[in-house]
Every structure is written in C-alpha cells, then in structure tokens.
Design an enzyme around this catalytic site. Structure first.
Site, PDB file in Angstrom:
ATOM      1  N   GLU A 237      52.643  17.064  -2.633  1.00  0.00           N
ATOM      2  CA  GLU A 237      51.336  17.720  -2.481  1.00  0.00           C
ATOM      3  C   GLU A 237      51.293  18.443  -1.139  1.00  0.00           C
ATOM      4  OE1 GLU A 237      46.899  16.233  -1.174  1.00  0.00           O
ATOM      5  OE2 GLU A 237      48.024  14.948  -2.540  1.00  0.00           O
TER       6      GLU A 237
ATOM      7  N   THR B 154      43.471  18.924  -0.708  1.00  0.00           N
ATOM      8  CA  THR B 154      42.284  19.415   0.001  1.00  0.00           C
ATOM      9  C   THR B 154      41.677  20.610  -0.744  1.00  0.00           C
ATOM     10  OG1 THR B 154      43.505  18.786   2.009  1.00  0.00           O
ATOM     11  CG2 THR B 154      41.347  19.713   2.332  1.00  0.00           C
TER      12      THR B 154
ATOM     13  N   LYS C 207      41.398   9.681  -6.671  1.00  0.00           N
ATOM     14  CA  LYS C 207      41.935   9.385  -5.345  1.00  0.00           C
ATOM     15  C   LYS C 207      40.960   8.456  -4.626  1.00  0.00           C
ATOM     16  CE  LYS C 207      42.838  11.869  -0.982  1.00  0.00           C
ATOM     17  NZ  LYS C 207      43.056  13.210  -0.406  1.00  0.00           N
TER      18      LYS C 207
END
Length: 216
Positions: A46, A75, A135
């Site tokens: 990521e 993000t 998450k």
C-alpha cells in the site's frame, strides 16, 4: 487486471500482511522495496497518497510487478482521491476513517475499499454499507485485547488492525482474530533502509503472524 472486492479481500486475508509505504522515497527505492517484499514474500503493498508522487509510484509498481504483487493506495479520504488512485492502477484502497461517499463509489467501481473504524458503531455502519474488510485504526491504542472484545459481538466482521504493529505483537493480533495486519514503519523504516533489513523484518513478521494463527 483488477479483482472484485470479494476476490481482493480474500487475497489480502490469504497473504495476511499489508506493507504500508509512507514518506518521501525516490522512485527507484520504491521499486527496490517492492523487490524485497516480493522476495520475503509479502505480496500486498500500500502506497499512501500523502507520499510524494504516490500516483506515479502506484503506476510504476503495477508496471513492474504485474500480478506478482497487489498494489493499493492508502489515505484515500475523498471520492476524488479514490478515482485518481484507481485511475493510477490501485487494486484496492484504504482510508484512516469512514467516508460513506467513498464506500459507495468503491462499490460502484467494484474495487475493494478498506475504511478505517475504531468503535462498534463505526464497524457496523461500514459493514452494513458493504465493506468486506475494515481497518482497525489506530490499533495500538486498545491493542489485541480491544480487537478480541470488539469481535466477540461482531464475529462476522473482518478487521485489519493498523498502527504500532510489528513482529513482537503480530502473533497476539492473530490470536485476537485479525483478518490481516497493516504494517508501516516497523517494516518499511525509511528511504535509507538496506533491503536485506527489510527482507529480514518481513520474514520475522510473517513468522510471527503464522505462528499466531497456528495457535489461535
């Protein structure tokens, strides 16, 4: 090739470790990091969008590794960011929080989006909206005991704890019921990290994760 959300979620869970790259890295170093992760092997990578040149880096990684690794964007906080990440080739996206508009857009695009949650209410909201993986962030605040307590009533929801995770606690997270782990600075330490060190950290992390799952 992109995979649907169910397929990509399974790949994340099967590999168990999402290597998170955040910071100012030269492009060549990012490719070297990918090579080292592939050698370990850690196959899910990521790149956060607050990394300089993130979209170009995602394009480069996709071109370099094809289907040997799975490259996502982190993000991802807005629909515009989501669209830009997917256009750059991101195979999944991750967010620090829960933005329902991004979840909806990801479902329309048939891309796995992993929103950030912390409370039971947030987890239920994200799950009801169709999110396959959540998450748990910041995971280090409550630790594995918090995840275990959260999953007692929410045992049908799959969490990817992120924040403060490394080889020393990966097994505990596995035993607490983590679906996978998001691992940043304890794995990819910075632009001057020797690749031998990265491979060693990745292998120690995987060993800890697998031992925790074996004893879960």
């Amino acid at each position: 090739m992109n995979f649907g959300p169910e397929q990509m979620a399974r790949r994340v869970q099967n590999d168990g470790i999402v290597a998170i790259v955040r910071g100012d890295f030269p492009a060549q170093k990012i490719l070297e990091i990918g090579d080292a992760l592939l050698a370990a092997p850690v196959l899910i990578m990521e790149v956060t969008l607050n990394t300089p040149g993130a979209l170009d880096l995602i394009r480069m990684l996709r071109a370099r590794f094809g289907e040997n690794m799975y490259i996502g964007a982190g993000t991802v906080r807005t629909v515009d960011q989501f669209n830009a990440a997917v256009a750059a080739g991101a195979q999944f996206t991750v967010a620090p929080g829960l933005n329902p508009a991004v979840v909806t857009q990801a479902r329309k695009a048939d891309i796995l989006h992993i929103p950030g949650v912390y409370t039971a209410t947030e987890a239920e909201t994200a799950s009801a909206a169709g999110s396959r993986l959540l998450k748990l962030f910041p995971a280090n605040i409550g630790g594995p005991a918090y995840l275990k307590a959260l999953r007692a009533p929410l045992d049908d929801i799959q969490f990817v704890p992120t924040g403060g995770i490394g080889p020393d606690n990966a097994a505990a997270w596995a035993r607490a019921g983590a679906a996978a782990l998001g691992v940043g600075s304890s794995l990819v330490t910075g632009p001057h990290q020797p690749m031998a060190d990265l491979i060693q950290r990745a292998r120690a992390l995987r060993q800890a994760w697998e031992s925790g799952n074996a004893s879960a």
